[in-house]
Design a protein around this motif. Structure first.
Motif, PDB file in Angstrom:
ATOM      1  N   VAL B  32       0.838  -1.199   0.000  1.00  0.00           N
ATOM      2  CA  VAL B  32       0.000   0.000   0.000  1.00  0.00           C
ATOM      3  C   VAL B  32       0.879   1.258   0.000  1.00  0.00           C
ATOM      4  O   VAL B  32       0.674   2.185  -0.785  1.00  0.00           O
ATOM      5  CB  VAL B  32      -0.954   0.014   1.213  1.00  0.00           C
ATOM      6  N   ALA B  33       1.890   1.259   0.875  1.00  0.00           N
ATOM      7  CA  ALA B  33       2.773   2.424   0.972  1.00  0.00           C
ATOM      8  C   ALA B  33       3.471   2.682  -0.358  1.00  0.00           C
ATOM      9  O   ALA B  33       3.765   3.821  -0.696  1.00  0.00           O
ATOM     10  CB  ALA B  33       3.787   2.223   2.082  1.00  0.00           C
ATOM     11  N   SER B  34       3.721   1.616  -1.108  1.00  0.00           N
ATOM     12  CA  SER B  34       4.460   1.780  -2.362  1.00  0.00           C
ATOM     13  C   SER B  34       3.576   2.313  -3.483  1.00  0.00           C
ATOM     14  O   SER B  34       4.042   2.517  -4.593  1.00  0.00           O
ATOM     15  CB  SER B  34       5.085   0.451  -2.791  1.00  0.00           C
ATOM     16  N   THR B  35       2.269   2.525  -3.194  1.00  0.00           N
ATOM     17  CA  THR B  35       1.385   3.015  -4.253  1.00  0.00           C
ATOM     18  C   THR B  35       0.873   4.437  -3.983  1.00  0.00           C
ATOM     19  O   THR B  35      -0.028   4.900  -4.671  1.00  0.00           O
ATOM     20  CB  THR B  35       0.155   2.101  -4.411  1.00  0.00           C
ATOM     21  N   ALA B  40       1.285  11.490   1.253  1.00  0.00           N
ATOM     22  CA  ALA B  40       0.129  10.745   1.761  1.00  0.00           C
ATOM     23  C   ALA B  40       0.534   9.827   2.896  1.00  0.00           C
ATOM     24  O   ALA B  40      -0.228   9.587   3.835  1.00  0.00           O
ATOM     25  CB  ALA B  40      -0.521   9.950   0.640  1.00  0.00           C
ATOM     26  N   ILE B  41       1.762   9.295   2.838  1.00  0.00           N
ATOM     27  CA  ILE B  41       2.180   8.307   3.838  1.00  0.00           C
ATOM     28  C   ILE B  41       2.537   8.952   5.166  1.00  0.00           C
ATOM     29  O   ILE B  41       2.274   8.394   6.227  1.00  0.00           O
ATOM     30  CB  ILE B  41       3.373   7.486   3.312  1.00  0.00           C
ATOM     31  N   VAL B  42       3.118  10.135   5.107  1.00  0.00           N
ATOM     32  CA  VAL B  42       3.535  10.748   6.370  1.00  0.00           C
ATOM     33  C   VAL B  42       2.358  11.334   7.144  1.00  0.00           C
ATOM     34  O   VAL B  42       2.502  11.713   8.297  1.00  0.00           O
ATOM     35  CB  VAL B  42       4.636  11.815   6.189  1.00  0.00           C
ATOM     36  N   GLN B  43       1.173  11.403   6.490  1.00  0.00           N
ATOM     37  CA  GLN B  43       0.000  11.794   7.259  1.00  0.00           C
ATOM     38  C   GLN B  43      -0.422  10.621   8.128  1.00  0.00           C
ATOM     39  O   GLN B  43      -0.500   9.500   7.662  1.00  0.00           O
ATOM     40  CB  GLN B  43      -1.149  12.165   6.319  1.00  0.00           C
ATOM     41  N   PRO B  50      -4.726   0.716  -1.411  1.00  0.00           N
ATOM     42  CA  PRO B  50      -3.747   1.127  -2.422  1.00  0.00           C
ATOM     43  C   PRO B  50      -4.131   2.432  -3.100  1.00  0.00           C
ATOM     44  O   PRO B  50      -5.308   2.733  -3.287  1.00  0.00           O
ATOM     45  CB  PRO B  50      -3.778  -0.023  -3.440  1.00  0.00           C
ATOM     46  N   GLY B  51      -3.126   3.212  -3.459  1.00  0.00           N
ATOM     47  CA  GLY B  51      -3.364   4.483  -4.130  1.00  0.00           C
ATOM     48  C   GLY B  51      -3.087   4.381  -5.625  1.00  0.00           C
ATOM     49  O   GLY B  51      -2.980   3.278  -6.175  1.00  0.00           O
ATOM     50  N   ALA B  52      -2.903   5.514  -6.265  1.00  0.00           N
ATOM     51  CA  ALA B  52      -2.855   5.539  -7.727  1.00  0.00           C
ATOM     52  C   ALA B  52      -1.441   5.758  -8.281  1.00  0.00           C
ATOM     53  O   ALA B  52      -1.266   5.974  -9.465  1.00  0.00           O
ATOM     54  CB  ALA B  52      -3.784   6.629  -8.240  1.00  0.00           C
ATOM     55  N   VAL B 251      11.025   3.769  -0.726  1.00  0.00           N
ATOM     56  CA  VAL B 251      11.664   2.720   0.078  1.00  0.00           C
ATOM     57  C   VAL B 251      10.828   1.432   0.019  1.00  0.00           C
ATOM     58  O   VAL B 251      11.358   0.336  -0.190  1.00  0.00           O
ATOM     59  CB  VAL B 251      11.817   3.173   1.553  1.00  0.00           C
ATOM     60  N   MET B 252       9.510   1.579   0.178  1.00  0.00           N
ATOM     61  CA  MET B 252       8.665   0.387   0.186  1.00  0.00           C
ATOM     62  C   MET B 252       8.583  -0.251  -1.199  1.00  0.00           C
ATOM     63  O   MET B 252       8.544  -1.461  -1.321  1.00  0.00           O
ATOM     64  CB  MET B 252       7.262   0.742   0.701  1.00  0.00           C
ATOM     65  N   ALA B 253       8.570   0.558  -2.243  1.00  0.00           N
ATOM     66  CA  ALA B 253       8.596  -0.010  -3.598  1.00  0.00           C
ATOM     67  C   ALA B 253       9.885  -0.815  -3.783  1.00  0.00           C
ATOM     68  O   ALA B 253       9.864  -1.934  -4.312  1.00  0.00           O
ATOM     69  CB  ALA B 253       8.506   1.106  -4.641  1.00  0.00           C
ATOM     70  N   THR B 254      11.005  -0.248  -3.307  1.00  0.00           N
ATOM     71  CA  THR B 254      12.271  -0.965  -3.414  1.00  0.00           C
ATOM     72  C   THR B 254      12.243  -2.254  -2.595  1.00  0.00           C
ATOM     73  O   THR B 254      12.729  -3.297  -3.048  1.00  0.00           O
ATOM     74  CB  THR B 254      13.439  -0.075  -2.929  1.00  0.00           C
ATOM     75  N   ALA B 255      11.656  -2.167  -1.383  1.00  0.00           N
ATOM     76  CA  ALA B 255      11.575  -3.370  -0.536  1.00  0.00           C
ATOM     77  C   ALA B 255      10.787  -4.463  -1.254  1.00  0.00           C
ATOM     78  O   ALA B 255      11.190  -5.631  -1.262  1.00  0.00           O
ATOM     79  CB  ALA B 255      10.920  -3.032   0.800  1.00  0.00           C
ATOM     80  N   ILE B 256       9.670  -4.084  -1.877  1.00  0.00           N
ATOM     81  CA  ILE B 256       8.868  -5.080  -2.594  1.00  0.00           C
ATOM     82  C   ILE B 256       9.683  -5.688  -3.742  1.00  0.00           C
ATOM     83  O   ILE B 256       9.724  -6.909  -3.916  1.00  0.00           O
ATOM     84  CB  ILE B 256       7.580  -4.425  -3.163  1.00  0.00           C
ATOM     85  N   ILE B 257      10.378  -4.828  -4.481  1.00  0.00           N
ATOM     86  CA  ILE B 257      11.187  -5.332  -5.596  1.00  0.00           C
ATOM     87  C   ILE B 257      12.258  -6.289  -5.073  1.00  0.00           C
ATOM     88  O   ILE B 257      12.501  -7.350  -5.647  1.00  0.00           O
ATOM     89  CB  ILE B 257      11.861  -4.152  -6.352  1.00  0.00           C
ATOM     90  N   ALA B 258      12.879  -5.928  -3.935  1.00  0.00           N
ATOM     91  CA  ALA B 258      13.949  -6.762  -3.391  1.00  0.00           C
ATOM     92  C   ALA B 258      13.430  -8.097  -2.872  1.00  0.00           C
ATOM     93  O   ALA B 258      14.151  -9.090  -2.835  1.00  0.00           O
ATOM     94  CB  ALA B 258      14.671  -6.024  -2.267  1.00  0.00           C
ATOM     95  N   MET B 259      12.160  -8.124  -2.452  1.00  0.00           N
ATOM     96  CA  MET B 259      11.593  -9.362  -1.910  1.00  0.00           C
ATOM     97  C   MET B 259      11.152 -10.311  -3.016  1.00  0.00           C
ATOM     98  O   MET B 259      11.031 -11.511  -2.794  1.00  0.00           O
ATOM     99  CB  MET B 259      10.357  -9.039  -1.069  1.00  0.00           C
TER     100      MET B 259
END
Lengths: 293, 282
Positions: B32-35, B40-43, B50-52, B251-259
């Motif tokens: 979710v954070a990666s989208t 939006a995330i720091v709120q 999921p976002g757009a 960071v989260m998009a990268t984490a997903i890619i790395a996983m």
């Protein structure tokens, strides 16, 4: 156990063993010997001179309250990780064992954390519980519980325990499921005919027959908590607040690479080695015993 | 099951669903954070759906957005991780096949000594002897190289023991037959033993690949130049600026890619993976 039929050659076995022996000598025995040697020495920070000090490094460690604290914390941490991890996975495995439909789907989803790198697991959990932007911390706050693992020792410990258990559940789960499925169906059926309900069968048949698996997992989980959680701790709390989540492995790294206290770091390595060797001996003797029956 | 208790089946499904939901939640949240946009995330609380912005975040993660703290090239880091994992996996399997063959099929002086020397390495992870190993690798001039990233991690004996265990169960008649046909030891190894070991090799491949891909402490110390960072290290480096300055979506998009690579290996090869786990450790 030995083969009856063997090949004969004076040089070939050595040639075959050479790559492995070479690698373990250079990257295992040599550094391990260095660690032992260094643990009896004191080196100044620039590496200009070394002095032989006997057991002084070890004596200093035993006098150092931060080291003893780290020892206690590691013990607490591994007991929590192993205890929680084993209990939760056992419960999941017991119920998974009853399921026929969709079992594969559940299993696949439960296995995924095994593939996640410890440091990424640490980042994910730190993100969820971050006092300023974490979702879980936010909703805990709405429930009236103030979460701030950056300030609170116990919460920091809870966070690294949860993240470590999360990562290890898949592993324990797979072993318990394999163990449960290897219990002969006839045994369960017989008990069932005798009128034993599911609860009774669990306590009197399944759990006792799982005890070798449980013992094995206990050792593995303790070793895991000792060594493989470095990445989790580094990402989630970096050993803090203060030293409250700095377990032994983390302290070896901090003292060796951050404070450059080589003698102390080496002595800590040696103590860790002794602990692992002891754990392995326990496990090995148990495996030997198990092979006999 | 032996008895039919519908309520118990329902309960089992419930427990599994709750279990899976708890286990999957951190991963779902990362997705979710990666989208979403970084704002939006720091709120607090961040959105739970999921976002757009999926596409642009993943693009930024993969090719570098140029924004603060996240301009490292993930494609290159993935390549470093991949090479490291493959070299560790193939190296371990290859040297272990050879040494297990020597230990099982030959008699030679100091055989037990070699056996115990290898066995000893089974118990000590690199974390324990981290500083002296670092020194050795530095002295050999292997810092910031693939050799330094992989060789110290190949030095453990798990695979040797799995293969030894397996070779001991191979019937003696096969060796006799090979002998009668005039095959030497290496011919027997190549044409009989290795093909028979396929299952164990597959199982070990999965476990070692994940082990290699997820390494953290060793590469953290070993690599100082950015083009030798595995992706796991890259993620940690992105967090260096303190929580506020971090682009959590990237960071989260990268984490997903790395996983993805290790997760794909585990899911696709589940059968081998389970077999490998249960066989190696027991």
């Amino acid at each position: 156990m030995e083969k009856r039929v063997l090949f004969r050659s004076t040089w070939l076995p050595w040639a075959l063993l050479l790559p492995q022996l070479l690698i373990i000598s250079i990257f295992f025995f040599w550094p391990a010997a260095q660690a032992v040697l260094q643990s009896f020495q004191v080196e100044d920070a620039f590496g200009m001179s070394t002095e032989w000090v006997g057991l002084e490094n070890f004596a200093n460690l035993l006098d150092d309250p931060t080291y003893l604290n780290s020892f206690m914390r590691t013990a607490l941490f591994s007991v929590l990780v192993a205890g929680l991890g084993i209990t939760v996975s056992l419960i999941l495995a017991i119920f998974a064992d009853r399921i026929v439909r969709a079992a594969m789907l559940y299993k696949t989803l439960l296995i995924v954390p095994y593939a996640v790198a410890p440091v990424i697991a640490g980042v994910l959990w730190m993100f969820m519980f971050s006092p300023s932007l974490g979702v879980v911390a936010h909703y805990l706050g709405e429930l009236g519980y103030d979460w701030n693992h950056i300030m609170n020792d116990n919460q920091a410990m809870a966070l690294v325990v949860l993240a470590s258990v999360w990562k290890q559940i898949s592993y324990n789960f797979l072993f318990f499921l394999a163990g449960l499925q290897s219990i002969p169906k006839s045994l369960i059926e017989a008990a069932s005919i005798d009128g034993a309900g599911p609860w009774r069968r669990f306590w009197n048949i399944q759990l006792p027959l799982l005890s070798p698996t449980t013992f094995f997992l206990l050792v593995i989980n303790i070793v895991y908590a000792f060594f493989d959680t470095f990445g989790i701790i580094d990402a989630a709390t970096a050993g803090g607040p203060g030293q409250s989540t700095s377990i032994l492995v983390y302290k070896v790294y901090q003292d060796g690479f951050k404070s450059l206290d080589l003698g102390s770091s080496a002595a800590q390595s040696v103590i860790l080695m002794i602990i692992v060797v002891a754990l392995t001996v326990v496990q090995f003797r148990y495996v030997e015993k198990k092979v006999q029956y | 099951m032996v008895d039919r208790r519908p309520w118990l089946t329902v309960l089992s499904h419930l427990v599994m669903i709750v279990g899976v939901m708890i286990v999957a939640f951190p991963l779902y949240l990362a997705f979710v954070a990666s989208t979403h946009t970084a704002d939006a995330i720091v709120q607090s609380p961040m959105p739970l759906l999921p976002g757009a912005h999926l596409w642009e975040n993943y693009q930024a993660a993969l090719f570098g957005s140029g924004k603060l703290g996240s301009n490292t090239n993930v494609v290159h880091m993935m390549w470093v991780s991949f090479v490291t994992a493959i070299v560790i996996t193939v190296g371990k399997i290859a040297i272990s096949l050879l040494s297990a063959f020597a230990i099982v099929y030959f008699r030679f002086p100091f055989k037990m000594l070699c056996f115990w020397a290898i066995f000893l390495t089974l118990m000590l992870p690199v974390e324990v002897r981290i500083l002296p190993t670092y020194k050795v690798v530095a002295e050999l001039g292997m810092l910031n190289s693939y050799a330094g990233l992989t060789l110290p991690l190949i030095a453990s004996a798990t695979a040797t023991f799995l293969f030894r265990q397996f070779f001991l169960t191979v019937p003696d008649e096969l060796v006799e037959a090979a002998r009668i046909d005039g095959a030497g030891p290496m011919r027997f190894f190549k044409d009989v033993l290795v093909p028979l070991s396929k299952t164990s090799v597959a199982a070990l491949f999965v476990i070692q690949f994940i082990y290699g891909w997820n390494q953290y402490l060793w590469p953290l110390l070993m690599t100082t130049s950015e083009d030798m960072y595995p992706v796991v290290i890259g993620i940690k480096r992105m967090l260096a600026g303190g929580e506020a300055a971090v682009d959590w979506n990237i960071v989260m998009a990268t984490a997903i890619i790395a996983m993805l690579p290790p997760a794909a290996v585990v899911m696709l090869m589940q059968k081998w993976f389970v077999k490998g786990l249960v066989d190696t450790e027991k």
